[in-house]
Design a protein around this motif. Sequence first.
Motif, PDB file in Angstrom:
ATOM      1  N   GLU A 143      17.544  -3.526  -3.799  1.00 14.22           N
ATOM      2  CA  GLU A 143      17.434  -3.626  -2.329  1.00 14.22           C
ATOM      3  C   GLU A 143      17.681  -2.296  -1.626  1.00 14.22           C
ATOM      4  O   GLU A 143      17.355  -2.130  -0.467  1.00 14.22           O
ATOM      5  N   LEU A 144      18.347  -1.356  -2.322  1.00 17.92           N
ATOM      6  CA  LEU A 144      18.619  -0.057  -1.696  1.00 17.92           C
ATOM      7  C   LEU A 144      17.455   0.876  -1.991  1.00 17.92           C
ATOM      8  O   LEU A 144      17.080   1.053  -3.148  1.00 17.92           O
ATOM      9  N   CYS A 145      16.891   1.465  -0.958  1.00 16.00           N
ATOM     10  CA  CYS A 145      15.821   2.458  -1.102  1.00 16.00           C
ATOM     11  C   CYS A 145      14.715   2.050  -2.077  1.00 16.00           C
ATOM     12  O   CYS A 145      14.450   2.774  -3.052  1.00 16.00           O
ATOM     13  N   PRO A 146      14.056   0.919  -1.851  1.00 19.35           N
ATOM     14  CA  PRO A 146      12.948   0.553  -2.748  1.00 19.35           C
ATOM     15  C   PRO A 146      11.847   1.623  -2.769  1.00 19.35           C
ATOM     16  O   PRO A 146      11.154   1.786  -3.771  1.00 19.35           O
ATOM     17  N   ALA A 147      11.711   2.367  -1.651  1.00 15.55           N
ATOM     18  CA  ALA A 147      10.688   3.426  -1.617  1.00 15.55           C
ATOM     19  C   ALA A 147      10.992   4.465  -2.689  1.00 15.55           C
ATOM     20  O   ALA A 147      10.094   4.938  -3.391  1.00 15.55           O
ATOM     21  N   ASP A 148      12.269   4.813  -2.842  1.00 20.16           N
ATOM     22  CA  ASP A 148      12.627   5.827  -3.845  1.00 20.16           C
ATOM     23  C   ASP A 148      12.383   5.298  -5.248  1.00 20.16           C
ATOM     24  O   ASP A 148      11.942   6.024  -6.144  1.00 20.16           O
ATOM     25  N   LYS A 149      12.681   4.025  -5.444  1.00 21.74           N
ATOM     26  CA  LYS A 149      12.491   3.438  -6.780  1.00 21.74           C
ATOM     27  C   LYS A 149      11.027   3.595  -7.216  1.00 21.74           C
ATOM     28  O   LYS A 149      10.723   4.041  -8.314  1.00 21.74           O
ATOM     29  N   ARG A 174       5.251  -1.265   0.814  1.00 26.46           N
ATOM     30  CA  ARG A 174       4.628  -2.605   0.894  1.00 26.46           C
ATOM     31  C   ARG A 174       3.546  -2.790  -0.145  1.00 26.46           C
ATOM     32  O   ARG A 174       3.125  -3.898  -0.441  1.00 26.46           O
ATOM     33  N   GLY A 175       3.033  -1.703  -0.712  1.00 27.34           N
ATOM     34  CA  GLY A 175       1.942  -1.815  -1.687  1.00 27.34           C
ATOM     35  C   GLY A 175       0.575  -1.628  -1.063  1.00 27.34           C
ATOM     36  O   GLY A 175      -0.445  -1.802  -1.733  1.00 27.34           O
ATOM     37  N   ASP A 176       0.517  -1.253   0.238  1.00 25.54           N
ATOM     38  CA  ASP A 176      -0.780  -1.060   0.898  1.00 25.54           C
ATOM     39  C   ASP A 176      -1.419   0.266   0.492  1.00 25.54           C
ATOM     40  O   ASP A 176      -2.639   0.407   0.494  1.00 25.54           O
ATOM     41  N   ILE A 177      -0.573   1.247   0.213  1.00 25.61           N
ATOM     42  CA  ILE A 177      -1.098   2.557  -0.229  1.00 25.61           C
ATOM     43  C   ILE A 177      -1.001   2.600  -1.745  1.00 25.61           C
ATOM     44  O   ILE A 177       0.082   2.386  -2.311  1.00 25.61           O
ATOM     45  N   PRO A 178      -2.109   2.823  -2.436  1.00 26.11           N
ATOM     46  CA  PRO A 178      -2.078   2.769  -3.901  1.00 26.11           C
ATOM     47  C   PRO A 178      -1.423   3.999  -4.531  1.00 26.11           C
ATOM     48  O   PRO A 178      -1.319   5.055  -3.901  1.00 26.11           O
ATOM     49  N   ASP A 179      -0.990   3.820  -5.801  1.00 28.67           N
ATOM     50  CA  ASP A 179      -0.326   4.902  -6.530  1.00 28.67           C
ATOM     51  C   ASP A 179      -1.191   6.161  -6.596  1.00 28.67           C
ATOM     52  O   ASP A 179      -0.680   7.275  -6.530  1.00 28.67           O
ATOM     53  N   TYR A 180      -2.522   5.993  -6.738  1.00 27.30           N
ATOM     54  CA  TYR A 180      -3.343   7.208  -6.926  1.00 27.30           C
ATOM     55  C   TYR A 180      -3.327   8.080  -5.676  1.00 27.30           C
ATOM     56  O   TYR A 180      -3.305   9.308  -5.768  1.00 27.30           O
ATOM     57  N   GLN A 181      -3.250   7.454  -4.496  1.00 29.00           N
ATOM     58  CA  GLN A 181      -3.179   8.277  -3.282  1.00 29.00           C
ATOM     59  C   GLN A 181      -1.790   8.898  -3.116  1.00 29.00           C
ATOM     60  O   GLN A 181      -1.656  10.055  -2.722  1.00 29.00           O
ATOM     61  N   MET A 182      -0.780   8.105  -3.456  1.00 30.54           N
ATOM     62  CA  MET A 182       0.583   8.645  -3.332  1.00 30.54           C
ATOM     63  C   MET A 182       0.798   9.776  -4.349  1.00 30.54           C
ATOM     64  O   MET A 182       1.514  10.747  -4.055  1.00 30.54           O
ATOM     65  N   SER A 183       0.179   9.657  -5.524  1.00 29.93           N
ATOM     66  CA  SER A 183       0.284  10.735  -6.529  1.00 29.93           C
ATOM     67  C   SER A 183      -0.300  12.025  -5.967  1.00 29.93           C
ATOM     68  O   SER A 183       0.288  13.104  -6.122  1.00 29.93           O
ATOM     69  N   GLY A 211      14.934   0.016   2.840  1.00 26.09           N
ATOM     70  CA  GLY A 211      15.730  -1.060   2.236  1.00 26.09           C
ATOM     71  C   GLY A 211      17.045  -1.269   2.954  1.00 26.09           C
ATOM     72  O   GLY A 211      17.228  -0.821   4.092  1.00 26.09           O
ATOM     73  N   ASP A 212      17.975  -1.948   2.266  1.00 26.76           N
ATOM     74  CA  ASP A 212      19.283  -2.262   2.858  1.00 26.76           C
ATOM     75  C   ASP A 212      20.207  -1.042   2.829  1.00 26.76           C
ATOM     76  O   ASP A 212      19.933  -0.060   2.144  1.00 26.76           O
ATOM     77  N   ARG A 213      21.317  -1.184   3.530  1.00 25.36           N
ATOM     78  CA  ARG A 213      22.392  -0.186   3.437  1.00 25.36           C
ATOM     79  C   ARG A 213      23.677  -0.915   3.094  1.00 25.36           C
ATOM     80  O   ARG A 213      23.845  -2.076   3.484  1.00 25.36           O
ATOM     81  N   ILE A 214      24.572  -0.236   2.410  1.00 22.28           N
ATOM     82  CA  ILE A 214      25.877  -0.836   2.129  1.00 22.28           C
ATOM     83  C   ILE A 214      26.798  -0.506   3.296  1.00 22.28           C
ATOM     84  O   ILE A 214      26.865   0.646   3.730  1.00 22.28           O
ATOM     85  N   ASP A 215      27.482  -1.546   3.777  1.00 22.88           N
ATOM     86  CA  ASP A 215      28.414  -1.341   4.881  1.00 22.88           C
ATOM     87  C   ASP A 215      29.823  -1.245   4.286  1.00 22.88           C
ATOM     88  O   ASP A 215      30.381  -2.238   3.816  1.00 22.88           O
TER      89      ASP A 215
END
Length: 434
Positions: free
Chosen positions: A156-162, A30-39, A66-70
């Motif tokens: 849309e697939l795995c935005p967290a991984d992106k 969502r963007g609530d946790i900044p890159d520096y903390q995730m790093s 994100g979404d899944r392909i059916d």
Amino acid sequence: MRMSDLIEKKRDGGVLSPAEIRWMIEGYTRGDIPDYQMSAMCMAIYFRGMDPEETYELTMAMLDSGDRIDLSAVSGIKADKHSTGGVGDKTSLVLCPMVAACGVKMAKLSGRGLGHTGGTIDKLESFPGFTTALAEDAFLRQVDQVGFAIAGQTAELCPADKKLYALRDVTATVASRPLIVSSILSKKLAAGADVIVLDVKCGSGAFMHTEQDAFDLARGLAETGRRAGKKVTAVVTDMDEPLGRAVGNALEVKEALSALRGEFREDLMELCLTLGSQILVGGGAAADEAAARAMLEKAVSSGAALEKFAQFVKAQGGDSAAVYDPALLPQAPVQMPVPAATGGWVRRIHAQDVGLVSMRLGGGRASKEDEIDLAVGVVLNKKVGEAVAPGESLGTVHARTEAAAAQAAEMLRACFEIGPERAERPPFIKGVVR
Ligand code: URA
């Protein structure tokens, strides 16, 4: 919850709970946790690792970002394959049509190349008109009717991984086992296939440099896949020297076509037969590996796999005439052989450095925005274990200009280690983890 507390917990070797992992991934996406903390968290995971439960929870949280392909609208067994990335890796171009010609459907999402490794999407764009931007319904229809499709990964697939992968790429945290397992498996689970086969590369051109690390990664992938209820097989394969002989987009497509015509075999075909037989057995299309190999060999010798590939290129808007006449693919204006300075036996070819030669010629990207030259790259004339006479060609550089070719030729020569004694080739397939 506070992200700084979670970082501290992991930094000190603690185990993150499922709720903490989910909160962290949702917040970061969502963007609530900044890159520096995730790093900082990625670095803590890099050093402290994650146990199987944490790795599974991380994978599922990333999958749910994100979404899944059916794929249920596609009849029959659907399979997917993924490689941890290497140099000269054109496996999907050969494997998918071989497997599809044997009746198991392949629904594959692929990426572009970055750094010294190439990407299947770039390679396929060597066919004039080819598109990998398929809408989901077109993708599903093609998998059902042609037997396979290869499309670009959607946002849309795995935005967290992106987000996370881009961050890991610039924080020296790519080569962490739980981070690689969750990155690969979240995408594969989102893509919805019944059977998943993973090619875990091991050696100087791969993320995992030692066999021990590669097997640990393979076990992590198979175990996490099992927890997620999927049949996941991981094959550990050599990436100390490039796969096959061609490195560079259109050059690799030409080598793939030659493999599909049954003319080029070597390590590339061995890999396709190994991965393909795992898929056919896993998908119930063959009783055992021997029967699966025979089916795959027949798909090549009968021309069925090449024909499948032509149908696939046409279905995705490409010029399928180039499948039968590779001269229609992009060609570099300058082709310069690279003579060996000394004779002897090829003892090593540094895969990563060969990838960098192709990248410097314009065949790869230093950053995501770079345009690439599909025609350039190198073709190796010698591989490890082969004899070379002084002045004999080690390989050919395909370049845009004479100056670029001369510079790349020097770099390519430096990728080879030549010695007076014959080097034993290490086994190419190192093992299979189920
Ligand atoms: N390939 C991926 O998709 N993710 C990784 O983390 C490494 C290789």
